[in-house]
Design a protein around this motif. Structure first.
Motif, PDB file in Angstrom:
ATOM      1  N   VAL A 209       0.832  -1.207   0.000  1.00  0.00           N
ATOM      2  CA  VAL A 209       0.000   0.000   0.000  1.00  0.00           C
ATOM      3  C   VAL A 209       0.864   1.253   0.000  1.00  0.00           C
ATOM      4  O   VAL A 209       0.572   2.226  -0.720  1.00  0.00           O
ATOM      5  CB  VAL A 209      -0.948  -0.011   1.220  1.00  0.00           C
ATOM      6  N   LEU A 210       1.933   1.260   0.788  1.00  0.00           N
ATOM      7  CA  LEU A 210       2.811   2.432   0.816  1.00  0.00           C
ATOM      8  C   LEU A 210       3.450   2.678  -0.542  1.00  0.00           C
ATOM      9  O   LEU A 210       3.560   3.829  -0.998  1.00  0.00           O
ATOM     10  CB  LEU A 210       3.896   2.247   1.881  1.00  0.00           C
ATOM     11  N   ARG A 211       3.854   1.628  -1.221  1.00  0.00           N
ATOM     12  CA  ARG A 211       4.431   1.781  -2.559  1.00  0.00           C
ATOM     13  C   ARG A 211       3.381   2.296  -3.535  1.00  0.00           C
ATOM     14  O   ARG A 211       3.669   3.116  -4.402  1.00  0.00           O
ATOM     15  CB  ARG A 211       5.024   0.457  -3.042  1.00  0.00           C
ATOM     16  N   ARG A 212       2.155   1.813  -3.403  1.00  0.00           N
ATOM     17  CA  ARG A 212       1.079   2.267  -4.286  1.00  0.00           C
ATOM     18  C   ARG A 212       0.772   3.742  -4.066  1.00  0.00           C
ATOM     19  O   ARG A 212       0.443   4.476  -5.004  1.00  0.00           O
ATOM     20  CB  ARG A 212      -0.178   1.429  -4.029  1.00  0.00           C
ATOM     21  N   LEU A 213       0.913   4.203  -2.827  1.00  0.00           N
ATOM     22  CA  LEU A 213       0.683   5.615  -2.506  1.00  0.00           C
ATOM     23  C   LEU A 213       1.925   6.469  -2.757  1.00  0.00           C
ATOM     24  O   LEU A 213       1.912   7.666  -2.479  1.00  0.00           O
ATOM     25  CB  LEU A 213       0.272   5.740  -1.036  1.00  0.00           C
ATOM     26  N   ARG A 214       2.984   5.836  -3.247  1.00  0.00           N
ATOM     27  CA  ARG A 214       4.248   6.514  -3.520  1.00  0.00           C
ATOM     28  C   ARG A 214       4.845   7.128  -2.256  1.00  0.00           C
ATOM     29  O   ARG A 214       5.401   8.231  -2.259  1.00  0.00           O
ATOM     30  CB  ARG A 214       4.068   7.584  -4.607  1.00  0.00           C
ATOM     31  N   MET A 215       4.692   6.390  -1.171  1.00  0.00           N
ATOM     32  CA  MET A 215       5.301   6.768   0.102  1.00  0.00           C
ATOM     33  C   MET A 215       6.425   5.798   0.408  1.00  0.00           C
ATOM     34  O   MET A 215       6.422   4.668  -0.068  1.00  0.00           O
ATOM     35  CB  MET A 215       4.251   6.745   1.218  1.00  0.00           C
ATOM     36  N   SER A 216       7.375   6.236   1.181  1.00  0.00           N
ATOM     37  CA  SER A 216       8.540   5.392   1.476  1.00  0.00           C
ATOM     38  C   SER A 216       8.139   4.187   2.317  1.00  0.00           C
ATOM     39  O   SER A 216       7.573   4.348   3.409  1.00  0.00           O
ATOM     40  CB  SER A 216       9.604   6.190   2.225  1.00  0.00           C
ATOM     41  N   PRO A 217       8.435   2.980   1.821  1.00  0.00           N
ATOM     42  CA  PRO A 217       8.141   1.785   2.623  1.00  0.00           C
ATOM     43  C   PRO A 217       9.278   1.422   3.557  1.00  0.00           C
ATOM     44  O   PRO A 217       9.250   0.362   4.190  1.00  0.00           O
ATOM     45  CB  PRO A 217       7.959   0.708   1.546  1.00  0.00           C
ATOM     46  N   GLY A 218      10.293   2.293   3.651  1.00  0.00           N
ATOM     47  CA  GLY A 218      11.476   1.985   4.442  1.00  0.00           C
ATOM     48  C   GLY A 218      11.174   1.577   5.875  1.00  0.00           C
ATOM     49  O   GLY A 218      11.631   0.518   6.337  1.00  0.00           O
ATOM     50  N   PRO A 219      10.412   2.387   6.641  1.00  0.00           N
ATOM     51  CA  PRO A 219      10.124   1.991   8.032  1.00  0.00           C
ATOM     52  C   PRO A 219       9.383   0.657   8.121  1.00  0.00           C
ATOM     53  O   PRO A 219       9.665  -0.148   9.016  1.00  0.00           O
ATOM     54  CB  PRO A 219       9.251   3.153   8.534  1.00  0.00           C
ATOM     55  N   ALA A 220       8.451   0.421   7.196  1.00  0.00           N
ATOM     56  CA  ALA A 220       7.714  -0.852   7.209  1.00  0.00           C
ATOM     57  C   ALA A 220       8.656  -2.014   6.908  1.00  0.00           C
ATOM     58  O   ALA A 220       8.577  -3.078   7.533  1.00  0.00           O
ATOM     59  CB  ALA A 220       6.568  -0.812   6.201  1.00  0.00           C
ATOM     60  N   LEU A 221       9.549  -1.823   5.943  1.00  0.00           N
ATOM     61  CA  LEU A 221      10.504  -2.881   5.615  1.00  0.00           C
ATOM     62  C   LEU A 221      11.445  -3.156   6.782  1.00  0.00           C
ATOM     63  O   LEU A 221      11.796  -4.314   7.056  1.00  0.00           O
ATOM     64  CB  LEU A 221      11.307  -2.481   4.369  1.00  0.00           C
ATOM     65  N   ALA A 222      11.842  -2.097   7.474  1.00  0.00           N
ATOM     66  CA  ALA A 222      12.720  -2.283   8.635  1.00  0.00           C
ATOM     67  C   ALA A 222      11.997  -3.060   9.729  1.00  0.00           C
ATOM     68  O   ALA A 222      12.584  -3.947  10.375  1.00  0.00           O
ATOM     69  CB  ALA A 222      13.172  -0.923   9.169  1.00  0.00           C
ATOM     70  N   THR A 223      10.713  -2.753   9.932  1.00  0.00           N
ATOM     71  CA  THR A 223       9.922  -3.473  10.934  1.00  0.00           C
ATOM     72  C   THR A 223       9.805  -4.949  10.573  1.00  0.00           C
ATOM     73  O   THR A 223       9.938  -5.827  11.431  1.00  0.00           O
ATOM     74  CB  THR A 223       8.520  -2.854  11.053  1.00  0.00           C
ATOM     75  N   ILE A 224       9.562  -5.217   9.292  1.00  0.00           N
ATOM     76  CA  ILE A 224       9.464  -6.604   8.845  1.00  0.00           C
ATOM     77  C   ILE A 224      10.791  -7.329   9.053  1.00  0.00           C
ATOM     78  O   ILE A 224      10.835  -8.467   9.535  1.00  0.00           O
ATOM     79  CB  ILE A 224       9.046  -6.665   7.359  1.00  0.00           C
TER      80      ILE A 224
END
Length: 290
Positions: A209-224
């Motif tokens: 969803v973050l990629r679709r909204l063109r927002m940085s998925p960095g924090p989500a990826l770090a959490t994963i």
């Protein structure tokens, strides 16, 4: 000579009749189409008033605002109802198992837990309900606390972005994907329980969803990444369940927010249904060999 009853005055100066009610003279008209209209047939508009026919036509032709997941924007509210309901159900089940076992720290001793946790051999024997029920069981207060905090943090925003139906599908199919991974690759007699697989599915969904909204998925990826490391390093956690939920969540979210799933919402829902069917078929095939 024939007598005539009362009625609207005739002649060049007579008021025109309402387009929908010919027996009602009126000096009003729709500011959109210009047709005469009585007060009952007019609706306030930003400029003037529109007749009910024009209002209906505008509603039919106006494009419905949708969320990134294709859900009607009007279907979303500020209250994450599905997330709250899931947390309430998980907590209620934990309380019941704790009361049954006589201990919150050893609630897995409850016969209800043993009757509903996920054991691949039992699923192969026909107890398919364990694929779902195991996702609402937890072993001790810390287990449920961590999962419910994660569910609230991830779910409250995802639900508002995707809409209740699509968010519910993301959670449910991710739970099914986690259970499927355990059945396919896990030890036949080893029990597994917990909402972690579905929560990992929400993590995967958040990245998409973050990629679709063109927002940085960095924090989500770090959490994963942190949670995956913990999965492999802390004893007792279900690696298969976590990774199965994560992969399924990525697939479900991609089906909802990318490709035809965004422009044709029904197509996205069908794609998610297809993912669920594939998971069920995989479990059925594996059950034949257990």
């Amino acid at each position: 000579m024939t007598a005539s009853g009362p009625g609207p005055a005739a002649g060049p100066d007579a008021a025109p009749s309402c387009a929908r009610h010919p027996d009602r003279p009126t000096n009003l008209a729709c500011t959109r189409c210009g047709r005469p209209a009585c007060p009952d047939c007019l609706r306030p508009a930003p400029v003037g008033a529109h007749c009910v026919d024009c209002v209906a036509e505008a509603a039919r032709t106006t494009r419905t605002a949708r969320t990134v997941g294709g859900a009607p924007a009007r279907a979303t509210t500020a209250t994450p109802v599905v997330t709250i309901t899931l947390i309430a159900v998980n907590v209620a089940v934990f309380v019941l198992t704790a009361l049954s076992a006589g201990s919150a720290w050893n609630n897995v001793a409850s016969p209800w837990v043993r009757a509903t946790w996920l054991v691949p051999a039992d699923v192969a024997a026909g107890e398919w309900y364990r694929l779902v029920t195991a996702g609402f069981l937890h072993a001790g207060p810390l287990h449920i606390a961590f999962n419910m905090i994660a569910l609230w943090v991830l779910g409250r925003d995802l639900e508002l972005v995707l809409g209740r139906l699509r968010y519910g599908l993301l959670y449910g199919v991710s739970l099914l994907g986690a259970s499927t991974a355990v059945v396919l690759l896990g030890a036949p007699d080893r029990p597994v329980l917990g909402a972690s697989g579905a929560v990992f599915g929400l993590m995967g969904g958040l990245v998409i969803v973050l990629r679709r909204l063109r927002m940085s998925p960095g924090p989500a990826l770090a959490t994963i990444a942190i949670n995956v490391v913990l999965t492999f390093t802390i004893p007792g956690l279900s690696v298969l369940g976590h990774l199965g939920g994560l992969v399924t969540g990525l697939a479900v979210a991609a089906a909802l927010v990318h490709g035809p799933g965004r422009s044709r919402p029904a197509t996205g829902l069908l794609a998610v249904g297809g993912i669920a069917v594939v998971l069920v078929v995989l479990v059925a095939l594996r059950s034949l060999t257990l």
